[in-house]
Motif scaffolding. Sequence first.
Motif, short mmCIF file in Angstrom:
data_model
loop_
_atom_site.label_atom_id
_atom_site.label_comp_id
_atom_site.label_asym_id
_atom_site.label_seq_id
_atom_site.Cartn_x
_atom_site.Cartn_y
_atom_site.Cartn_z
N LEU A 107 49.71 44.07 59.62
CA LEU A 107 50.06 43.84 58.22
C LEU A 107 51.05 42.68 58.13
N ILE A 108 50.79 41.78 57.20
CA ILE A 108 51.69 40.66 56.94
C ILE A 108 52.53 41.00 55.71
N THR A 109 53.85 41.04 55.87
CA THR A 109 54.73 41.44 54.78
C THR A 109 55.63 40.30 54.36
N LYS A 110 56.22 40.44 53.19
CA LYS A 110 57.17 39.47 52.68
C LYS A 110 58.31 40.20 52.00
N ASN A 111 59.54 39.72 52.25
CA ASN A 111 60.72 40.30 51.61
C ASN A 111 61.05 39.54 50.33
N ILE A 112 61.45 40.30 49.32
CA ILE A 112 61.86 39.73 48.04
C ILE A 112 63.33 40.08 47.84
N HIS A 113 64.19 39.06 47.74
CA HIS A 113 65.63 39.29 47.57
C HIS A 113 65.92 39.60 46.10
N MET A 114 66.44 40.77 45.87
CA MET A 114 66.71 41.20 44.51
C MET A 114 68.20 41.51 44.35
N ASN A 115 68.67 41.36 43.12
CA ASN A 115 70.06 41.65 42.78
C ASN A 115 70.10 42.94 41.97
N LYS A 116 70.88 43.89 42.43
CA LYS A 116 70.92 45.19 41.77
C LYS A 116 72.35 45.52 41.37
N GLU A 171 63.02 44.09 48.66
CA GLU A 171 61.79 44.85 48.45
C GLU A 171 60.72 44.23 49.34
N GLU A 172 60.05 45.05 50.13
CA GLU A 172 59.05 44.55 51.07
C GLU A 172 57.66 44.97 50.63
N GLY A 173 56.74 44.04 50.66
CA GLY A 173 55.36 44.33 50.29
C GLY A 173 54.39 43.62 51.21
N VAL A 174 53.19 44.21 51.39
CA VAL A 174 52.15 43.63 52.24
C VAL A 174 51.40 42.58 51.44
N THR A 175 51.29 41.39 52.00
CA THR A 175 50.58 40.30 51.33
C THR A 175 49.24 39.96 51.96
N ASP A 176 49.03 40.38 53.21
CA ASP A 176 47.77 40.05 53.89
C ASP A 176 47.66 40.90 55.16
N ILE A 177 46.47 40.86 55.77
CA ILE A 177 46.27 41.54 57.05
C ILE A 177 45.61 40.58 58.02
N GLU A 178 45.81 40.84 59.29
CA GLU A 178 45.19 40.04 60.34
C GLU A 178 44.46 40.94 61.32
N ASN A 179 43.46 40.35 62.02
CA ASN A 179 42.70 41.05 63.07
C ASN A 179 42.02 42.30 62.53
N ALA A 180 41.36 42.16 61.40
CA ALA A 180 40.63 43.29 60.81
C ALA A 180 39.45 42.73 60.02
N GLU A 181 38.41 42.32 60.74
CA GLU A 181 37.28 41.67 60.08
C GLU A 181 36.48 42.62 59.22
N ASP A 182 36.51 43.91 59.56
CA ASP A 182 35.70 44.87 58.79
C ASP A 182 36.45 45.47 57.61
N VAL A 183 37.70 45.03 57.39
CA VAL A 183 38.51 45.59 56.31
C VAL A 183 38.42 44.72 55.07
N ASN A 184 38.12 45.36 53.96
CA ASN A 184 38.07 44.67 52.68
C ASN A 184 39.39 44.88 51.94
N LEU A 191 53.65 36.05 43.55
CA LEU A 191 53.42 36.70 44.83
C LEU A 191 52.10 37.45 44.79
N ASP A 192 51.24 37.19 45.78
CA ASP A 192 49.99 37.92 45.92
C ASP A 192 50.22 39.11 46.84
N ILE A 193 50.19 40.31 46.28
CA ILE A 193 50.38 41.53 47.08
C ILE A 193 49.05 42.27 47.20
N LEU A 194 48.88 42.97 48.32
CA LEU A 194 47.66 43.76 48.49
C LEU A 194 47.71 44.98 47.58
N LYS A 195 46.68 45.12 46.81
CA LYS A 195 46.60 46.25 45.89
C LYS A 195 45.86 47.43 46.50
#
Length: 523
Positions: A3-12, A140-153, A296-300
């Motif tokens: 799983l490829i993730t990305k961090n989003i810096h937020m102010n709370k 906040e961390e979210g998955v943006t892409d995957i690698e090494n999974a040719e059969d995964v949609n 940001l493109d996140i995996l839905k």
Amino acid sequence: MELITKNIHMNKLKCKSSLQMTLDDDFNVPDSKPDISKLIKTQGEVKFDDQKIMNGKLYVNGSLHFCVLYLSDESGRPIHSIKGQIPFNETVNLNDNCNQDNANVKWEIEDLNAGIINSRKLSLKALVRLLVSVEDIYDEEGVTDIENAEDVNTISKTIDITSVAVNKKDSYRFRDEIVLPSGKSCISEILYDEVELKNLDIRLLTDKFSIKGELGVFMLYLGDGEESPIEYYETELPFSSTIDCNGCNEDMTPDINLMITGKNLEVKPDSDGEERIIDVETVLELNIKIYEETQLDILKDMYSPNREITPMFKEANYENLLMKNTNKARITDRIKIAMDSPRLLQICHGSGEVKLDEVYPVENGLQAEGVIDMSILYISADDNSPIQAIKASIPFSQLIEIKDLKPTSVFDIRAYLEQINIMMLDTEEVEVKANIVFNVIVFDQLSEDFLIDYREEPLDLNRLQAMPSMTGYVVKPDDTLWKIAKMYHTTVDTIKEINDLESDSIYPGDHLLIIKEINPAFS
């Protein structure tokens, strides 16, 4: 599969609190100064010495510095001033989870009054409010892409996010000289002064930002000579500088607040030995927040026709900048002096402070209501009381238009006076024209289910074999090709190819032919 993730810096905002404190003390007139006959004007400012957070409490100590301008019975030199300070040590209750040292503490003097106890003693009473906020940067961390999974949609969703690129404090020290013009007397003593920021302009650059503006300086002083005339002088000192700020660039959105936290006016002799030069030194505190707006493109969702993949989600809260703007209001009012005050002869100086009493959402934006606390120094027609002051409060109500404001939106408004013009109408009345500037920043508070992990299980071959090899499917109202393909362990492209579909659009009542397929390598 990775799983490829990305961090989003937020102010709370972790916690927010306020404390109203009453400060009062009595002060004796120094032996070097004459008796008090009448008080003219009082000004004050709060200075903090130390602050720390422990166990959900903020411990803060500092002092209220004041200057009282007063009238004496001396005929040759009637105007004098007394300066002093009232120390304080206060505790502000916060939430238990606020145990860090980055509290932002602001102060407001809600009321400040000096009174005469006797000719050699005065009392000072002040009502001061401390405004405390504790913020925290989190990811906040979210998955943006995957690698090494040719059969995964996978299917993605694009969201607009405003993240915090820079959040820090800095300081800027400004120093310049004022040379009195030839028509003004030399300075014997500065009795009273005011220093304020004007016409600020802030621009972001790569890894730095520029600040440009003016420092408005007013001083009332005692002239040198036998007659010791009361003089005043007002000028503006331009300044400009660049402040290092790693991580910012021209495309980001600045929210930078400047405040004078220290000032000093020192009189120096010129080349002829006359006290005509004023060395002005100020310290500006910079509260720096810089926001970056990104898409940001996140995996839905994700699945495989050949294995059971269950995505795992976490509800994430994030902000999106709705508006960052400047709104202006022009206020006009007339002020009459008190019946027992000396008549007006000439205006010396006018200053004011914007106090917001309430800001609340309305149909078309935000309604801001408050007052301008005005103070006007003037030369009177009474030689025994040459300098007098007028105090007045001018109410205002301003609509700040904001499109698409939601009940969950959060906003911050800072208001200040940009310009004040005071004109004498006659010896008893003045007209005040003031421009109020509202710096407004509004965020939408949003939530989204972020895909953070997955669980993988072997394919249930018995259930798959029980499914018919060919199915006729009638599209339901909430169906999508993705949903149907996932349900029948096939792909969107396969459904489109079999049914001669040119796009992903389907409509309720459409008939689709679904053919079961599975990769033999996974069976």
